[in-house]
Design an enzyme around this catalytic site. Structure first.
Site, PDB file in Angstrom:
ATOM      1  N   GLU A  80     -47.433  -6.871 -17.866  1.00  0.00           N
ATOM      2  CA  GLU A  80     -46.540  -6.523 -16.759  1.00  0.00           C
ATOM      3  C   GLU A  80     -47.061  -5.247 -16.083  1.00  0.00           C
ATOM      4  OE1 GLU A  80     -42.731  -5.050 -18.042  1.00  0.00           O
ATOM      5  OE2 GLU A  80     -41.739  -5.653 -16.196  1.00  0.00           O
ATOM      6  N   LYS A 179     -38.627 -11.824 -12.754  1.00  0.00           N
ATOM      7  CA  LYS A 179     -37.941 -11.139 -13.864  1.00  0.00           C
ATOM      8  C   LYS A 179     -36.442 -11.029 -13.603  1.00  0.00           C
ATOM      9  CE  LYS A 179     -38.219  -6.783 -16.526  1.00  0.00           C
ATOM     10  NZ  LYS A 179     -38.909  -5.462 -16.574  1.00  0.00           N
ATOM     11  N   CYS A 212     -40.775  -8.645 -20.500  1.00  0.00           N
ATOM     12  CA  CYS A 212     -40.317  -7.364 -21.045  1.00  0.00           C
ATOM     13  C   CYS A 212     -38.831  -7.337 -21.442  1.00  0.00           C
ATOM     14  CB  CYS A 212     -40.661  -6.239 -20.086  1.00  0.00           C
ATOM     15  SG  CYS A 212     -41.032  -4.696 -20.943  1.00  0.00           S
TER      16      CYS A 212
END
Ligand SMILES: *[C@@H]1O[C@H](CO)[C@@H](O)[C@H](O)[C@H]1NC(C)=O
Ligand SMILES: *[C@@H]1O[C@H](CO)[C@@H](O)[C@H](O)[C@H]1NC(C)=O
Ligand SMILES: *[C@@H]1O[C@H](CO)[C@@H](O)[C@H](O)[C@H]1NC(C)=O
Ligand SMILES: *[C@@H]1O[C@H](CO)[C@@H](O)[C@H](O)[C@H]1NC(C)=O
Length: 512
Positions: A80, A179, A212
């Site tokens: 990321e 995300k 994440c």
């Protein structure tokens, strides 16, 4: 080998058998990338300056992709923020963004560069995948113009997304994921209105993808595994370690084991920011991992995995609920682990059986240390409650951990060195969830592959004496359905107290 296409194909023609043959195993690669950062992310740069910076990072990623392909990797994951870094404003990230189309358009950017406007980063990634015949997973920024008269549309007239892209070994865009669970401080990006469940099939299994902070929440992470039945998760991340329970390699390998999937985690490499820890994790054990707080170099990690690892069913409460809670008269005490107040008992003997409870959770531990040192204290802790700092999520945790010092008030503080090995341990808890992630972390932040197992009745137990001193043995449970229904007012007070504590104390937090 997937049976039905094989049979169908064999009936139609003997020649096509080779083309559909699927793989029982594959080689995965993850690249921990020391990202080259822009010199200043508070002022906007021109698009050509942004592209020059991104190309410097892509030069490094190119070396890793070529090297992985030469070593036989079928797929490589990069981190990321690996192409431009972190900490932008909405305006300063803008020159780095490209319009990324829905993969349904069936597009190979390397062959047809300008079909969707000017997209040099997608073109280069696609060519890297195609030229090296390898799946390439990368993280970049997507921009989508919107009409400001639409109440959802941000005032600057565009959505900006933290986005994972996947190009297959022909260079085709096969996945795009925005995300969902942005971390605090990620104000440069928008979250999609609905969680996106992005999967794709390959000859070496079904893949799902998220990013994440998403790993702490139900959607899309858990749904990809339980409903969509993916074999392998792709996980670009920019993860800052938080000990004792949220070091990157520790938590990511635990999630793979708890969920019963392969997990490919590629982290940024930035020791100054405590960002390191990438790995290739199978459900039964980590296969390869990298953790390096000393050098500034990136690192390529490869390992072979089963294409369809299969899941075993664990009842996380079965063993623990069969145990009678003894009234041992142990002295309990409270201590804080990453802003959560745990109930602990000290492990005073070289061996023993202990129980500690908090709210609905009782944790049981049997253990034997190799020696009982006077200069180290270990404790068994339980936590059942809502975590409210840097994200709101309900946890149930049973943990054996090394206290930072012999002062019991330091039990739960970050510590990365220990001296006590354990001959055996067995930890279980009366969990009210099936989502429990088993962690074993040794001194100097090392994993312990092959040294422990989980039984179908929910015990995390050692198979042999630990190969190193123990930092923690933990069952990290998530109770997703309680994230938004807890007694609001007292939690809110705790929350603001903790925010104040956070501001006035120089504790390192994690960023994701
Ligand atoms: C891919 O290969 C083509 C032709 O072989 C070459 O022109 C191009 O520069 C290569 N691209 C990358 C990104 O390696
Ligand atoms: C934005 O929406 C309004 C109201 O629906 C419409 O009148 C206007 O033409 C739209 N603008 C653009 C640029 O599409
Ligand atoms: C797990 O085990 C407990 C205790 O043995 C039992 O009551 C419960 O029904 C089991 N849960 C599942 C989902 O099988
Ligand atoms: C702990 O319990 C196990 C069985 O559950 C027993 O065999 C062992 O002797 C106990 N150890 C101690 C130190 O009490």
């Amino acid at each position: 080998m997937s049976v039905s296409p094989w049979l169908a194909c064999a009936v139609l023609s003997v020649f096509c058998v080779l083309q559909v043959s699927s793989l029982d195993t594959f080689v995965a690669a993850v690249y921990e990338h020391a990202v080259i950062l822009p010199s200043d992310t508070s002022l906007p740069v021109s698009h050509s300056e942004a592209l020059a910076l991104m190309n410097r990072n892509l030069d490094l990623l190119e070396g890793a992709i070529e090297s992985a392909a030469k070593q036989g990797a079928h797929i490589i994951v990069t981190p990321e923020d690996g192409i431009y870094g972190v900490q932008f404003t909405r305006d300063t990230i803008y020159p780095y963004l490209e319009d990324i189309p829905d993969p349904q358009v069936n597009w190979i950017p390397c062959d047809n560069a300008n079909r969707f406007g000017y997209t040099p980063v997608q073109e280069r990634l696609s060519c890297l995948a195609k030229n090296n015949s390898i799946y390439v997973v990368a993280n970049m920024g997507d921009k989508k113009p919107c009409n400001t008269s639409d109440p959802q549309c941000p005032p600057d007239g565009r959505f900006q997304y933290n986005t994972n892209v996947v190009f297959d070994s022909l260079g085709k865009l096969v996945a795009r994921y925005h995300k969902q669970n942005l971390f605090m401080g990620e104000e440069q990006f928008n979250a999609p209105t609905e969680p996106e469940l992005v999967t794709f099939n390959t000859p070496f299994g079904k893949f799902g993808i998220f990013t994440c902070f998403d790993i702490l929440f139900h959607d899309p992470a858990v749904t990809l595994v339980t409903k969509l039945q993916v074999d392998t998760i792709l996980f670009p991340t920019a993860w800052m370690d938080v000990l004792p329970h949220l070091a990157a390699i520790e938590f990511h390998s635990a999630w793979a084991m708890g969920m019963g999937v392969n997990f490919l985690a590629a982290n940024i490499h930035s020791p100054l920011r405590r960002m390191t820890g990438s790995g290739i994790y199978a459900p039964n054990s980590p296969k390869a991992f990298h953790y390096d707080r000393k050098t500034n170099e990136g690192k390529l990690v490869l390992a072979k995995l089963e294409s369809h690892p299969g899941r075993s069913v664990v009842n996380w409460t079965s063993y623990a609920s069969s145990i009678e809670v003894p009234s041992t008269g142990n002295e309990e005490f409270q201590s804080v682990v990453f802003f959560d107040e745990f109930t602990f008992v000290e492990l005073k003997g070289i061996s023993g059986n202990h129980t500690v409870c908090q709210n609905d959770l009782c944790c049981h531990l049997s253990y034997q240390m190799s020696e009982k040192r006077a200069d180290e204290v270990y404790a068994l802790g339980a936590f059942d409650g809502l975590h409210t700092v840097e994200g709101q999520y309900h946890l149930q945790i049973c943990t054996l951990l090394k206290c930072k010092t012999t002062d019991l008030r330091t039990c739960g503080s970050s510590v990365d060195m220990a001296s006590t090995r354990f001959e055996m341990f067995s930890l279980s808890g009366t969990f009210g969830t099936q989502y429990v992630f088993p962690e074993v972390l040794l001194s100097e932040v090392k994993l312990a592959p092959g040294e422990f197992q989980v039984s179908s009745d929910g015990r995390l137990f050692s198979l042999k004496p630990t190969s190193g001193p123990v930092l923690t043995v933990t069952l990290f449970g998530r109770v997703y359905e309680k994230d938004w229904v807890s007694g609001a007012s007292s939690d809110l007070i705790t929350h603001w107290l903790m925010v104040i504590v956070m501001i006035i104390t120089p504790i390192v937090h994690y960023l994701c």
